[in-house]
Write a protein that holds these residues in place. Structure first.
Motif, PDB file in Angstrom:
ATOM      1  N   GLU A  28      79.541 -44.696 -75.256  1.00  0.00           N
ATOM      2  CA  GLU A  28      78.200 -44.259 -74.827  1.00  0.00           C
ATOM      3  C   GLU A  28      77.442 -45.429 -74.207  1.00  0.00           C
ATOM      4  O   GLU A  28      76.729 -45.271 -73.220  1.00  0.00           O
ATOM      5  CB  GLU A  28      77.410 -43.685 -76.012  1.00  0.00           C
ATOM      6  N   LYS A  29      77.610 -46.611 -74.779  1.00  0.00           N
ATOM      7  CA  LYS A  29      76.925 -47.790 -74.235  1.00  0.00           C
ATOM      8  C   LYS A  29      77.407 -48.089 -72.827  1.00  0.00           C
ATOM      9  O   LYS A  29      76.631 -48.451 -71.951  1.00  0.00           O
ATOM     10  CB  LYS A  29      77.153 -48.997 -75.148  1.00  0.00           C
ATOM     11  N   GLU A  30      78.718 -47.955 -72.605  1.00  0.00           N
ATOM     12  CA  GLU A  30      79.252 -48.196 -71.257  1.00  0.00           C
ATOM     13  C   GLU A  30      78.662 -47.201 -70.266  1.00  0.00           C
ATOM     14  O   GLU A  30      78.280 -47.571 -69.162  1.00  0.00           O
ATOM     15  CB  GLU A  30      80.778 -48.055 -71.248  1.00  0.00           C
ATOM     16  N   LYS A  31      78.608 -45.942 -70.664  1.00  0.00           N
ATOM     17  CA  LYS A  31      78.054 -44.930 -69.763  1.00  0.00           C
ATOM     18  C   LYS A  31      76.637 -45.316 -69.347  1.00  0.00           C
ATOM     19  O   LYS A  31      76.273 -45.244 -68.176  1.00  0.00           O
ATOM     20  CB  LYS A  31      78.042 -43.556 -70.444  1.00  0.00           C
ATOM     21  N   THR A  32      75.847 -45.725 -70.320  1.00  0.00           N
ATOM     22  CA  THR A  32      74.456 -46.092 -70.047  1.00  0.00           C
ATOM     23  C   THR A  32      74.389 -47.280 -69.095  1.00  0.00           C
ATOM     24  O   THR A  32      73.700 -47.239 -68.072  1.00  0.00           O
ATOM     25  CB  THR A  32      73.738 -46.446 -71.380  1.00  0.00           C
ATOM     26  N   VAL A  33      75.127 -48.353 -69.417  1.00  0.00           N
ATOM     27  CA  VAL A  33      75.061 -49.574 -68.611  1.00  0.00           C
ATOM     28  C   VAL A  33      75.624 -49.323 -67.203  1.00  0.00           C
ATOM     29  O   VAL A  33      75.029 -49.742 -66.209  1.00  0.00           O
ATOM     30  CB  VAL A  33      75.806 -50.745 -69.292  1.00  0.00           C
ATOM     31  N   LEU A  34      76.747 -48.637 -67.112  1.00  0.00           N
ATOM     32  CA  LEU A  34      77.371 -48.404 -65.798  1.00  0.00           C
ATOM     33  C   LEU A  34      76.458 -47.571 -64.893  1.00  0.00           C
ATOM     34  O   LEU A  34      76.412 -47.788 -63.682  1.00  0.00           O
ATOM     35  CB  LEU A  34      78.736 -47.739 -65.948  1.00  0.00           C
ATOM     36  N   GLU A  63      77.097 -37.554 -62.120  1.00  0.00           N
ATOM     37  CA  GLU A  63      78.084 -36.562 -61.653  1.00  0.00           C
ATOM     38  C   GLU A  63      79.504 -37.121 -61.769  1.00  0.00           C
ATOM     39  O   GLU A  63      80.428 -36.417 -62.185  1.00  0.00           O
ATOM     40  CB  GLU A  63      77.818 -36.168 -60.192  1.00  0.00           C
ATOM     41  N   GLU A  64      79.677 -38.383 -61.372  1.00  0.00           N
ATOM     42  CA  GLU A  64      81.013 -39.001 -61.472  1.00  0.00           C
ATOM     43  C   GLU A  64      81.458 -39.084 -62.932  1.00  0.00           C
ATOM     44  O   GLU A  64      82.623 -38.843 -63.253  1.00  0.00           O
ATOM     45  CB  GLU A  64      80.999 -40.403 -60.842  1.00  0.00           C
ATOM     46  N   LEU A  65      80.524 -39.418 -63.794  1.00  0.00           N
ATOM     47  CA  LEU A  65      80.846 -39.494 -65.223  1.00  0.00           C
ATOM     48  C   LEU A  65      81.305 -38.138 -65.742  1.00  0.00           C
ATOM     49  O   LEU A  65      82.295 -38.040 -66.462  1.00  0.00           O
ATOM     50  CB  LEU A  65      79.613 -39.928 -66.015  1.00  0.00           C
ATOM     51  N   GLU A  66      80.577 -37.116 -65.356  1.00  0.00           N
ATOM     52  CA  GLU A  66      80.902 -35.757 -65.781  1.00  0.00           C
ATOM     53  C   GLU A  66      82.310 -35.383 -65.333  1.00  0.00           C
ATOM     54  O   GLU A  66      83.110 -34.857 -66.097  1.00  0.00           O
ATOM     55  CB  GLU A  66      79.863 -34.796 -65.171  1.00  0.00           C
TER      56      GLU A  66
END
Ligand code: FES
Length: 116
Positions: free
Chosen positions: A70-76, A85-88
């Motif tokens: 989750e931290k990576e998602k936030t920082v990236l 959208e890319e994350l999804e």
């Protein structure tokens, strides 16, 4: 055993063996153990200093997904490396992300190139 090649425009490439499957060894830990001068600060997925680009050098197998924390998602998202959208799409299609935080990414049983 996984082979991890660390590469940087400022230093010579270095390939090291990683004990895959420990489920605790991060790319950052591996780099530090092998005296690779990778940048880092918080070691906790907060600052984004340890941002690396990860690509597969395994010719036989496809790159493993390996979930982003989750931290990576936030920082990236904050640093503009991925969009929501890319994350999804990565989550739905189980695709690996080329941008990772070295302090968060666990080494898996695959040969990878880490650009720092
Ligand atoms: Fe801060 Fe990895 S060292 S995010």
């Amino acid at each position: 055993m996984a082979l991890v090649t660390f590469t940087s425009p400022e230093y010579r490439d270095k390939t090291v063996y990683a004990v895959a499957g420990s489920h605790t060894q991060t790319v950052l830990k591996l780099a530090l153990e092998n005296k690779i001068p990778i940048n880092f600060e918080c070691e906790d997925g907060e600052c984004g200093t340890c941002l690396v680009r990860v690509t597969s050098i395994d010719k036989k197998n496809q790159r493993m997904g390996g979930p982003l924390t989750e931290k990576e998602k936030t920082v990236l998202k904050e640093v503009g490396k991925v969009t929501a959208e890319e994350l999804e799409k990565m989550i739905v299609d189980d695709l690996p992300c080329e941008w990772r935080l070295a302090c968060q990414m666990i080494v898996r049983d695959e040969d990878i190139r880490v650009e720092y």
